[in-house]
Every structure is written in structure tokens, then in C-alpha cells.
Design a protein around this motif. Structure first.
Motif, PDB file in Angstrom:
ATOM      1  N   LEU A 227       0.814  -1.216   0.000  1.00 18.02           N
ATOM      2  CA  LEU A 227       0.000   0.000   0.000  1.00 18.02           C
ATOM      3  C   LEU A 227       0.846   1.263   0.000  1.00 18.02           C
ATOM      4  N   ASP A 228       2.085   1.189   0.465  1.00 13.29           N
ATOM      5  CA  ASP A 228       2.973   2.346   0.376  1.00 13.29           C
ATOM      6  C   ASP A 228       3.310   2.688  -1.071  1.00 13.29           C
ATOM      7  N   ARG A 229       3.097   1.734  -1.971  1.00 11.87           N
ATOM      8  CA  ARG A 229       3.342   1.948  -3.405  1.00 11.87           C
ATOM      9  C   ARG A 229       2.035   2.199  -4.158  1.00 11.87           C
ATOM     10  N   LYS A 230       0.991   2.535  -3.437  1.00 20.15           N
ATOM     11  CA  LYS A 230      -0.351   2.637  -4.009  1.00 20.15           C
ATOM     12  C   LYS A 230      -0.410   3.549  -5.233  1.00 20.15           C
ATOM     13  N   ALA A 231       0.185   4.733  -5.167  1.00 22.99           N
ATOM     14  CA  ALA A 231       0.082   5.704  -6.261  1.00 22.99           C
ATOM     15  C   ALA A 231       0.699   5.159  -7.541  1.00 22.99           C
ATOM     16  N   SER A 232       1.895   4.594  -7.445  1.00 20.54           N
ATOM     17  CA  SER A 232       2.551   4.098  -8.656  1.00 20.54           C
ATOM     18  C   SER A 232       1.865   2.843  -9.180  1.00 20.54           C
ATOM     19  N   ILE A 233       1.355   2.005  -8.276  1.00 20.06           N
ATOM     20  CA  ILE A 233       0.635   0.811  -8.716  1.00 20.06           C
ATOM     21  C   ILE A 233      -0.620   1.202  -9.492  1.00 20.06           C
ATOM     22  N   MET A 234      -1.354   2.193  -8.993  1.00 20.42           N
ATOM     23  CA  MET A 234      -2.574   2.610  -9.690  1.00 20.42           C
ATOM     24  C   MET A 234      -2.245   3.206 -11.052  1.00 20.42           C
ATOM     25  N   ASP A 235      -1.149   3.921 -11.171  1.00 24.18           N
ATOM     26  CA  ASP A 235      -0.724   4.430 -12.481  1.00 24.18           C
ATOM     27  C   ASP A 235      -0.425   3.284 -13.442  1.00 24.18           C
ATOM     28  N   THR A 236       0.180   2.230 -12.910  1.00 25.51           N
ATOM     29  CA  THR A 236       0.583   1.099 -13.742  1.00 25.51           C
ATOM     30  C   THR A 236      -0.608   0.250 -14.163  1.00 25.51           C
ATOM     31  N   MET A 237      -1.712   0.336 -13.444  1.00 28.64           N
ATOM     32  CA  MET A 237      -2.899  -0.447 -13.799  1.00 28.64           C
ATOM     33  C   MET A 237      -3.333  -0.175 -15.239  1.00 28.64           C
ATOM     34  N   THR A 238      -3.265   1.072 -15.660  1.00 34.81           N
ATOM     35  CA  THR A 238      -3.684   1.430 -17.018  1.00 34.81           C
ATOM     36  C   THR A 238      -2.809   0.753 -18.051  1.00 34.81           C
ATOM     37  N   THR A 239      -1.498   0.769 -17.827  1.00 37.49           N
ATOM     38  CA  THR A 239      -0.567   0.150 -18.767  1.00 37.49           C
ATOM     39  C   THR A 239      -0.775  -1.356 -18.842  1.00 37.49           C
ATOM     40  N   VAL A 240      -0.923  -1.994 -17.687  1.00 37.96           N
ATOM     41  CA  VAL A 240      -1.120  -3.439 -17.659  1.00 37.96           C
ATOM     42  C   VAL A 240      -2.431  -3.816 -18.349  1.00 37.96           C
ATOM     43  N   ALA A 241      -3.478  -3.049 -18.111  1.00 39.87           N
ATOM     44  CA  ALA A 241      -4.762  -3.331 -18.759  1.00 39.87           C
ATOM     45  C   ALA A 241      -4.641  -3.254 -20.279  1.00 39.87           C
ATOM     46  N   GLN A 242      -3.949  -2.227 -20.767  1.00 42.86           N
ATOM     47  CA  GLN A 242      -3.768  -2.077 -22.208  1.00 42.86           C
ATOM     48  C   GLN A 242      -2.941  -3.214 -22.782  1.00 42.86           C
ATOM     49  N   GLU A 243      -1.858  -3.572 -22.109  1.00 44.03           N
ATOM     50  CA  GLU A 243      -0.979  -4.637 -22.609  1.00 44.03           C
ATOM     51  C   GLU A 243      -1.653  -6.002 -22.573  1.00 44.03           C
ATOM     52  N   ASP A 244      -2.524  -6.223 -21.609  1.00 48.11           N
ATOM     53  CA  ASP A 244      -3.136  -7.540 -21.431  1.00 48.11           C
ATOM     54  C   ASP A 244      -4.513  -7.651 -22.068  1.00 48.11           C
ATOM     55  N   GLY A 245      -4.982  -6.579 -22.706  1.00 47.51           N
ATOM     56  CA  GLY A 245      -6.241  -6.636 -23.429  1.00 47.51           C
ATOM     57  C   GLY A 245      -7.472  -6.725 -22.552  1.00 47.51           C
ATOM     58  N   VAL A 246      -7.411  -6.082 -21.375  1.00 49.21           N
ATOM     59  CA  VAL A 246      -8.580  -6.042 -20.507  1.00 49.21           C
ATOM     60  C   VAL A 246      -8.996  -4.588 -20.307  1.00 49.21           C
ATOM     61  N   ASP A 247     -10.203  -4.405 -19.792  1.00 49.35           N
ATOM     62  CA  ASP A 247     -10.705  -3.048 -19.587  1.00 49.35           C
ATOM     63  C   ASP A 247     -10.173  -2.430 -18.298  1.00 49.35           C
ATOM     64  N   GLN A 248      -9.935  -3.263 -17.282  1.00 54.54           N
ATOM     65  CA  GLN A 248      -9.531  -2.722 -15.991  1.00 54.54           C
ATOM     66  C   GLN A 248      -8.822  -3.796 -15.168  1.00 54.54           C
ATOM     67  N   VAL A 249      -7.792  -3.385 -14.451  1.00 48.99           N
ATOM     68  CA  VAL A 249      -7.163  -4.238 -13.453  1.00 48.99           C
ATOM     69  C   VAL A 249      -7.777  -3.910 -12.092  1.00 48.99           C
ATOM     70  N   LEU A 250      -8.173  -4.936 -11.377  1.00 53.54           N
ATOM     71  CA  LEU A 250      -8.645  -4.782 -10.006  1.00 53.54           C
ATOM     72  C   LEU A 250      -7.596  -5.385  -9.078  1.00 53.54           C
ATOM     73  N   LEU A 251      -7.206  -4.649  -8.048  1.00 54.36           N
ATOM     74  CA  LEU A 251      -6.220  -5.166  -7.098  1.00 54.36           C
ATOM     75  C   LEU A 251      -6.808  -5.208  -5.697  1.00 54.36           C
ATOM     76  N   PHE A 252      -6.697  -6.390  -5.081  1.00 57.22           N
ATOM     77  CA  PHE A 252      -7.129  -6.605  -3.709  1.00 57.22           C
ATOM     78  C   PHE A 252      -5.906  -7.035  -2.896  1.00 57.22           C
ATOM     79  N   VAL A 253      -5.537  -6.231  -1.917  1.00 57.16           N
ATOM     80  CA  VAL A 253      -4.422  -6.559  -1.037  1.00 57.16           C
ATOM     81  C   VAL A 253      -5.009  -7.231   0.205  1.00 57.16           C
ATOM     82  N   VAL A 254      -4.835  -8.538   0.301  1.00 55.71           N
ATOM     83  CA  VAL A 254      -5.444  -9.311   1.383  1.00 55.71           C
ATOM     84  C   VAL A 254      -4.514  -9.324   2.593  1.00 55.71           C
ATOM     85  N   ASP A 255      -5.005  -8.818   3.694  1.00 52.92           N
ATOM     86  CA  ASP A 255      -4.287  -8.822   4.962  1.00 52.92           C
ATOM     87  C   ASP A 255      -4.619 -10.142   5.665  1.00 52.92           C
ATOM     88  N   ILE A 256      -3.682 -11.094   5.625  1.00 50.44           N
ATOM     89  CA  ILE A 256      -3.940 -12.436   6.139  1.00 50.44           C
ATOM     90  C   ILE A 256      -4.284 -12.419   7.625  1.00 50.44           C
TER      91      ILE A 256
END
Length: 305
Positions: A227-256
Motif C-alpha cells: 500500500l505504500d506503493r499505491k500511487a505508482s501501482i494505480m498508475d501502472t494499472m492502465t498500462t497493464v490493462a492495455q498490454e493484457d487486453g482487458v478493460d480494468q485491473v482490479l487489485l485486492f491486497v489481502v491482509d492475512i
């Protein structure tokens, strides 16, 4: 011909471990077999393989026509080699819902059971041969169960998974809390991975209401590291979605340990998904979802747009 045994892309502990377990079983019962990977395993899976004395199987990009193979821990063509329908799939062993799209050259053995872990199913399929498992294979099996059940915290856990894990730990003279803690510590060490690698590390493609998602889950005992990397991860979601041919990446950080998930909310679409799927009140760029632990049982079935 050697039968190749492999699980899904973005291999986790159950995918890697089950491939190695079934590799052992087939060879033990007279069928030449070799485990393979469809990508780099996550840090927990790598830890488990090393802990029990296994080299990581070779990574393959595809399979040849007519190659004998057994698929474990998935039945989803999107998670398998592109040429899978031209290979000779001889068996599928899985614990996920049927997706459809696989085509085989003839009747095959298919076992899909509502258990938390593929390795648990394998133990039952082995019958009397399970008594011949060496400690290293027992260790893999225990690791798969503890990983997929999050040490019995996940709602996917069944009595069968728990009973088998307890029995295996006893045979190996291992304390489950201590060993599971070591596994989860390895899983939580993601500092060496890029944002894109984190988003693809444990992810599955899924379509809901005509929208294609990459649903990524990071299970950790130290959510702040991610979560300390939240801002950069959210920026990268757009790139990953485009490269992988999906509309949106959803990220769930599960606290065990706290048994909850934090969902990142980079845009209006993810806000809508959180509100409609989980009745969440979203006020910022992340929302905590109490009790959400399982993508298979709690996240994927709930997705709405």
C-alpha cells in the motif's frame, strides 16, 4: 512420450506444488512425467520449492501439437498455453469452477472438486499409493493446503483440507503456525518486483457484465509494503490493462492476519465495482473490505459493474 504436468500462468504455491506432486505420482506409477511452469512462480511458491529440495521446473511458452499433458489447478484456457487445444490433454485436476473452451482429442479423466486445494484432491486420487509419498512430497502437499486456505482462515477451507494438513504436519513433525508464518513471510517479500509484476503475480482474467477484468490478489502479512506503493501501482494499472487486453485491473491486497482486503480505487469504474459488488462506501483511492479473503469464493462471484 513424457507427460508434461503444469498449472496456470502466474504460478502460485498450489499450481507449482501440485505439478511437482503429480509429476512424482505419475512416475511412481509408471508414467514418465515432468512438471513445467507457465511463468515465474511467486515468492512463496519459490520458497516452498527450495524448502523441500526441489528445483523449479522449466518454464515453457507453449506446448507442441499432440504433446501429452495433465492440467492442474485450472481449467481456464486463458491461463494455459495458446496451443493447448492441439495438445493431448489426458487429465484435468482442479478445484475451480468450470470455465469452458478447452477441447480434447478424446475422453479424458477430469476431477473437479469443491475443496480449497488441488493437492488435497490429489491425495484422495492417489488411494493406497499416497502411503508411498516421500517427506518432500508430503511437504509440498502441506504447503499447498496452507497457502490456499491461508492457514485455514479462507472461507474456501473444508474439513478435508484441514484434516489432511494436520495429518501431514504430524508426519513431518512440523508446527503449522510456525511453518505457515515462514511461508507467508516469503509471500510478503515483494520488494524486488515492479508494479506491473505485482499486478500480474497472482491474477486471473474474468468478464463481468461485458467488462473484462484482470483480478489481482496479493496475500500478505505486511500490507503496508504494497500500500505504500499505491500511487505508482494505480498508475501502472492502465498500462497493464492495455498490454493484457482487458478493460480494468482490479487489485485486492489481502491482509492475512486481520482477515480483510484493501481494494485500490483509481477511477470511477473501480469505485462502481466496489460499491455494487461489496456494498462498500468509497470515499478515497482505497477501501477496506472486512472479511474478504478469497478471490474464488468472495471476489469473482460478487463482481458487478
Amino acid at each position: 512420450m513424457t507427460t508434461l504436468v503444469f498449472g496456470h500462468k502466474a504460478p502460485d504455491t498450489d499450481s507449482l506444488g501440485s505439478a511437482l506432486i503429480w509429476d512424482w505420482f505419475l512416475n511412481h506409477t509408471g508414467t514418465p512425467a515432468a512438471a513445467r511452469l507457465l511463468g515465474t512462480p511467486n515468492t512463496e511458491a519459490a520458497f516452498v520449492a527450495k524448502r523441500w529440495g526441489f528445483d523449479e521446473p522449466a518454464i515453457i511458452a507453449d506446448v507442441e501439437d499432440d504433446q501429452d499433458c495433465v492440467i492442474v489447478d485450472t481449467n481456464n484456457p486463458a491461463e494455459l498455453p495458446a496451443n493447448i487445444n492441439n495438445a493431448n490433454v489426458t487429465a484435468i485436476i482442479d478445484h475451480h469452477k468450470l470455465v469452458g473452451g478447452l477441447e480434447t482429442k478424446g475422453p479424458i479423466d477430469i476431477t473437479v472438486r469443491p475443496l480449497a486445494c488441488t493437492a488435497t484432491i490429489m491425495y484422495d486420487l492417489m488411494g493406497d499409493q499416497a502411503a508411498h509419498m516421500p517427506d518432500a512430497i508430503k511437504g509440498l502437499m502441506l504447503s499447498c493446503i496452507l497457502s490456499d486456505t491461508l492457514e485455514f482462515r479462507s472461507p474456501t477451507t473444508t474439513d478435508r483440507d484441514r484434516d489432511l494438513a494436520v495429518a501431514l504436519a504430524g508426519q513431518l513433525n512440523l508446527a503449522i503456525p510456525e511453518y505457515a508464518g515462514d511461508m507467508f513471510a516469503a509471500k510478503s517479500d515483494v520488494s524486488a518486483f515492479s508494479d506491473a509484476e505485482l499486478l500480474r503475480m497472482d491474477s486471473k482474467e474474468y468478464e463481468a457484465c461485458g467488462t473484462k477484468f484482470r483480478v489481482s490478489v496479493l496475500e500478505t502479512t505486511a500490507p503496508a509494503i504494497v500500500l505504500d506503493r499505491k500511487a505508482s501501482i494505480m498508475d501502472t494499472m492502465t498500462t497493464v490493462a492495455q498490454e493484457d487486453g482487458v478493460d480494468q485491473v482490479l487489485l485486492f491486497v489481502v491482509d492475512i492476519l486481520n482477515e480483510e482486503a484493501t481494494m485500490l480505487i483509481p477511477n470511477d469504474l473501480t469505485k462502481t465495482v466496489a460499491e455494487k459488488s461489496f456494498a462498500a462506501a468509497v470515499t478515497g483511492d482505497a477501501v477496506v473490505l472486512p472479511g474478504i479473503m478469497s478471490r474464488k469464493k468472495q471476489i469473482i462471484p460478487a463482481l458487478k459493474v
